[in-house]
Design a protein around this motif. Structure first.
Motif, PDB file in Angstrom:
ATOM      1  N   TYR A 197       6.770   9.316  -1.653  1.00 50.68           N
ATOM      2  CA  TYR A 197       7.394  10.535  -2.154  1.00 50.68           C
ATOM      3  C   TYR A 197       8.469  10.152  -3.165  1.00 50.68           C
ATOM      4  N   ARG A 205       3.347   9.592   8.378  1.00 55.51           N
ATOM      5  CA  ARG A 205       3.941   8.266   8.298  1.00 55.51           C
ATOM      6  C   ARG A 205       2.842   7.202   8.250  1.00 55.51           C
ATOM      7  N   LEU A 246       5.874   6.411   5.447  1.00 58.45           N
ATOM      8  CA  LEU A 246       6.298   7.124   4.244  1.00 58.45           C
ATOM      9  C   LEU A 246       7.459   6.390   3.591  1.00 58.45           C
TER      10      LEU A 246
END
Length: 419
Positions: A4, A29, A31
């Protein structure tokens, strides 16, 4: 691994930080979260760098403002500020204060990189602590311990081989399922901080995605996805659902603001899909960048660059513009780290267009004046249209005073007088 990336707008204040932490809490996850500096901190740090390099006392005004801004965010985020966070933030500001208390060297690019990364270090330290505070246990990683680069300060180049080994040791070998780290910065062989270019956090995330063989990468923005035009300048826009890698590279090359120009290639090399989604409404699908032949839907895409300056050159000795002239001009551009947005040459002239805010512009002009007659036009706009058609061309000429037009099969570029 999923990557992200959150930019400065998405972490501009405590409310925004709580929102992105809610998005993170719902993600699969493992992540890795790459985070930019809070709000306009990078702009503030650039002012601090300028003041420091010039030896101005204003440097302390910018330092105090930076410290106060982050203190305000921390106070708004936490009911009780964790002792470890207070210690870590204090240490970062002591490090920054110590640096700007000493005389600057005569190397601006070096000094810039030693200071500019404090924005990312501060933001990730705060957000990592807040995630822990709300039960989202995570590991904070100094990205400079993973990403190796050369010492081409301000626009450093990654050493992919050594970075891969270090990144996998930090992110994959660790038992943590959630990692928080910085965009924009790396480290050279001497341990000095380097930066990867302005707005380079997208690129940082793409580098990590490549090194860690990520399943996918998501860039979170304040728009529903990638639009075919900037809503700040166009009343009607449409979202693009899918963009092929090669088309995304073209759009970023011509200046599309949603994606950093270097972001796509590391993802394309390993066929890692990139999503651009809205942190305001995460339920929306967003835009997918992946392999393919053409964008869906196929629409004209408008890219506008404001505040442009055109410089036109003619040789003082009444000669032609030849290969030696082009070599000379481009060598100066490289020397002064200036980026051309547009060029045009004839037998007796050469013209280029750059951002009006380009650093070292005056130094470049001083050098060029030794060999060329120079004409400078300001307050211009550069409009690029990918997948143009007769209607879009007619609209450009109806709404703008066009000075120069360049066209190929897919792309039309117009240098216009600002409205």
């Amino acid at each position: 691994m999923i990557i992200y990336k959150f930019g400065g707008v998405s972490v501009k204040n405590a409310t925004a930080i709580k929102n992105i932490c809610n998005i993170i809490s719902k993600a699969n996850r493992p992540l890795t979260v790459v985070i930019s500096a809070i709000g306009t901190s990078t702009n503030l740090l650039e002012e601090l760098v300028d003041a420091y390099f010039l030896g101005s006392n204003n440097v302390w005004e910018f330092y105090n403002q930076l410290e106060n801004n982050h203190a305000s965010v921390i106070n708004d985020l936490f009911d009780h500020i964790p002792a470890t966070l207070a210690t870590d933030i204090k240490a970062l500001f002591i490090e920054l204060k110590t640096k700007i208390s000493k005389p600057s060297s005569n190397q601006f690019n070096f000094e810039y990189d030693q200071l500019i990364g404090f924005g990312e270090l501060l933001s990730t330290t705060i957000i990592s602590a807040y995630l822990n505070d709300i039960g989202q246990n995570n590991k904070w990683i100094d990205i400079r311990s993973c990403l190796d680069s050369d010492d081409n300060y301000i626009d450093a180049n990654i050493n992919w081989e050594s970075s891969k080994e270090k990144a996998n040791a930090k992110f994959v070998s660790s038992p943590a399922a959630l990692y928080v780290t910085q965009g924009f910065i790396a480290s050279d062989s001497k341990g000095n901080t380097t930066s990867l270019g302005r707005e380079g956090s997208d690129y940082s995330a793409a580098i990590l995605a490549h090194l860690l063989d990520a399943e996918k990468m998501i860039i979170w923005k304040d728009v529903l996805g990638i639009l075919n035009a900037d809503p700040d300048y166009f009343e009607t826009t449409s979202k693009l659902d899918l963009i092929p890698y090669h088309e995304a590279i073209e759009l970023s090359y011509y200046g599309a603001r949603v994606i950093h120009p270097k972001t796509i290639k590391p993802l394309q090399a390993k066929q890692i899909p990139l999503w651009v989604k809205s942190f305001i409404d995460p339920s929306q699908k967003g835009t997918l960048i992946t392999k393919g032949e053409q964008a869906q839907p196929l629409l004209p895409n408008y890219i506008v660059k404001k505040k442009q300056v055109m410089v036109s050159l003619k040789p003082l000795n009444f000669s032609f513009i030849g290969e030696k002239d082009l070599v000379f001009i481009f060598s100066l551009v490289i020397k002064f780290r200036i980026k051309f947005n547009f060029t045009q040459n004839t037998a007796v002239s050469f013209a280029f267009c750059i951002n009006s805010s380009s650093r070292n512009f005056n130094d470049l002009i001083s050098e060029l004046e030794k060999k060329y007659e120079i004409d400078i036009s300001k307050d211009l706009e550069l409009i690029t249209v990918r997948h143009y058609n007769p209607i879009t061309i007619e609209e450009i000429y109806q709404k703008h005073h066009v000075l120069v037009e360049q066209k190929n099969t897919n792309t039309a570029i117009y240098l216009t007088v600002a409205n």
